[in-house]
Design a protein around this motif. Structure first.
Motif, short mmCIF file in Angstrom:
data_model
loop_
_atom_site.label_atom_id
_atom_site.label_comp_id
_atom_site.label_asym_id
_atom_site.label_seq_id
_atom_site.Cartn_x
_atom_site.Cartn_y
_atom_site.Cartn_z
N GLU A 115 2.94 -0.11 -2.30
CA GLU A 115 2.67 0.46 -0.98
C GLU A 115 1.20 0.28 -0.65
O GLU A 115 0.34 0.32 -1.53
CB GLU A 115 3.02 1.95 -0.95
CG GLU A 115 4.49 2.22 -1.19
CD GLU A 115 4.83 3.71 -1.19
OE1 GLU A 115 3.94 4.54 -0.91
OE2 GLU A 115 5.98 4.02 -1.47
N LYS A 116 0.92 0.14 0.65
CA LYS A 116 -0.46 0.07 1.09
C LYS A 116 -1.13 1.40 0.80
O LYS A 116 -0.53 2.46 0.95
CB LYS A 116 -0.53 -0.18 2.60
CG LYS A 116 -0.14 -1.56 3.01
CD LYS A 116 -0.26 -1.68 4.52
CE LYS A 116 0.33 -2.98 5.00
NZ LYS A 116 0.37 -3.04 6.47
N GLU A 117 -2.37 1.32 0.40
CA GLU A 117 -3.18 2.52 0.17
C GLU A 117 -3.47 3.18 1.52
O GLU A 117 -3.89 2.52 2.46
CB GLU A 117 -4.49 2.13 -0.51
CG GLU A 117 -5.44 3.23 -0.77
CD GLU A 117 -5.13 3.98 -2.03
OE1 GLU A 117 -5.63 5.10 -2.16
OE2 GLU A 117 -4.38 3.47 -2.87
N ILE A 118 -3.22 4.47 1.61
CA ILE A 118 -3.56 5.21 2.82
C ILE A 118 -4.94 5.80 2.65
O ILE A 118 -5.20 6.52 1.69
CB ILE A 118 -2.52 6.33 3.10
CG1 ILE A 118 -1.14 5.73 3.31
CG2 ILE A 118 -2.95 7.16 4.29
CD1 ILE A 118 -0.05 6.76 3.48
N GLN A 119 -5.83 5.49 3.57
CA GLN A 119 -7.20 5.98 3.48
C GLN A 119 -7.53 6.82 4.69
O GLN A 119 -7.30 6.40 5.82
CB GLN A 119 -8.17 4.81 3.34
CG GLN A 119 -7.92 4.03 2.07
CD GLN A 119 -8.96 2.98 1.83
OE1 GLN A 119 -9.92 2.86 2.58
NE2 GLN A 119 -8.81 2.23 0.77
N ASN A 120 -8.05 8.00 4.46
CA ASN A 120 -8.45 8.91 5.53
C ASN A 120 -7.33 9.18 6.52
O ASN A 120 -7.55 9.27 7.72
CB ASN A 120 -9.68 8.36 6.29
CG ASN A 120 -10.87 8.19 5.37
OD1 ASN A 120 -11.03 8.91 4.39
ND2 ASN A 120 -11.69 7.20 5.66
N GLY A 121 -6.10 9.24 6.02
CA GLY A 121 -4.96 9.58 6.86
C GLY A 121 -4.49 8.45 7.75
O GLY A 121 -3.59 8.62 8.54
N LEU A 142 6.30 2.91 -10.40
CA LEU A 142 7.46 2.49 -11.19
C LEU A 142 8.60 3.40 -10.78
O LEU A 142 8.42 4.60 -10.63
CB LEU A 142 7.16 2.60 -12.68
CG LEU A 142 5.94 1.81 -13.16
CD1 LEU A 142 5.76 1.99 -14.66
CD2 LEU A 142 6.07 0.34 -12.80
N ASN A 143 9.76 2.83 -10.60
CA ASN A 143 10.94 3.59 -10.18
C ASN A 143 11.98 3.57 -11.28
O ASN A 143 12.20 2.54 -11.91
CB ASN A 143 11.54 2.97 -8.91
CG ASN A 143 10.52 2.85 -7.80
OD1 ASN A 143 9.78 3.78 -7.54
ND2 ASN A 143 10.47 1.72 -7.15
N ALA A 175 6.35 -4.23 -1.11
CA ALA A 175 7.32 -4.95 -1.93
C ALA A 175 8.03 -3.95 -2.83
O ALA A 175 7.48 -2.92 -3.21
CB ALA A 175 6.63 -6.00 -2.80
N THR A 176 9.27 -4.28 -3.17
CA THR A 176 10.03 -3.47 -4.11
C THR A 176 11.09 -4.35 -4.77
O THR A 176 11.57 -5.31 -4.17
CB THR A 176 10.67 -2.25 -3.41
OG1 THR A 176 11.27 -1.40 -4.41
CG2 THR A 176 11.72 -2.66 -2.40
#
Length: 167
Positions: free
Chosen positions: A159-165, A60-61, A26-27
């Motif tokens: 943004e979705k959390e990126i875990q372990n690439g 925050l942008n 979302a943004t």
């Protein structure tokens, strides 16, 4: 006429660019007339989380122009949870280096993506309310600036959390 075409192309390209980011959830943003953020005009956003089990990064942008005269940004943020809990933070972000060069991307318009919450989980179902208020002051003054010049818009990105690439 060339400027109008470039502006139209840029506006049409935004959804395409955003659509390519698989991590974007979302943004939203709020623009300010005259590139000036009034202290009396907090930016408020309603957030409808997509799930309650995934960890997210919330950014925050801020987009500013060369009229922004400070090397930092003070914000008061407030996250109101669906069941009524309110979390208020006073945050400081570096906006320029020691020489005064802006840290964001761009030249005439500088875009800043500032980390707000890491590994944040929307644990409650319902609508969250995020409020951003500028809290800038002149050195030695307790009064906030009535207008923070040079701010085109502020907003957030989740943004979705990126875990372990992996996503």
């Amino acid at each position: 006429m060339n400027l109008v075409r470039r502006l139209a192309f840029g506006l049409l390209a935004i959804p395409v660019i955003i659509g390519c980011d698989d991590n974007l959830v979302a943004t939203d943003s709020k623009s300010f007339d005259g590139a000036s953020w009034p202290a009396s005009e907090p930016a408020q956003f309603l957030i409808e989380p997509v799930d309650t089990v995934t960890d997210f990064q919330i950014y925050l942008n801020m987009r500013n122009n060369k009229s922004y005269a400070y090397k930092n940004l003070w914000l008061i943020t407030q996250m109101k949870f669906p069941q009524g809990k309110i979390v208020t933070d006073t945050l400081e972000y570096a906006m320029a280096d020691a020489r005064g060069a802006f840290l964001g991307t761009g030249s005439d318009v500088v875009e800043n993506k500032l980390i707000y919450k890491k590994e944040f989980r929307f644990r409650e179902s319902g609508t969250y309310q995020l409020t951003l208020q500028q809290a800038m002051r002149k050195s030695g003054s307790a009064q906030p600036l009535e207008q923070l010049e040079g701010v085109l818009d502020v907003g957030y990105t989740i943004e979705k959390e990126i875990q372990n690439g992996s996503k």
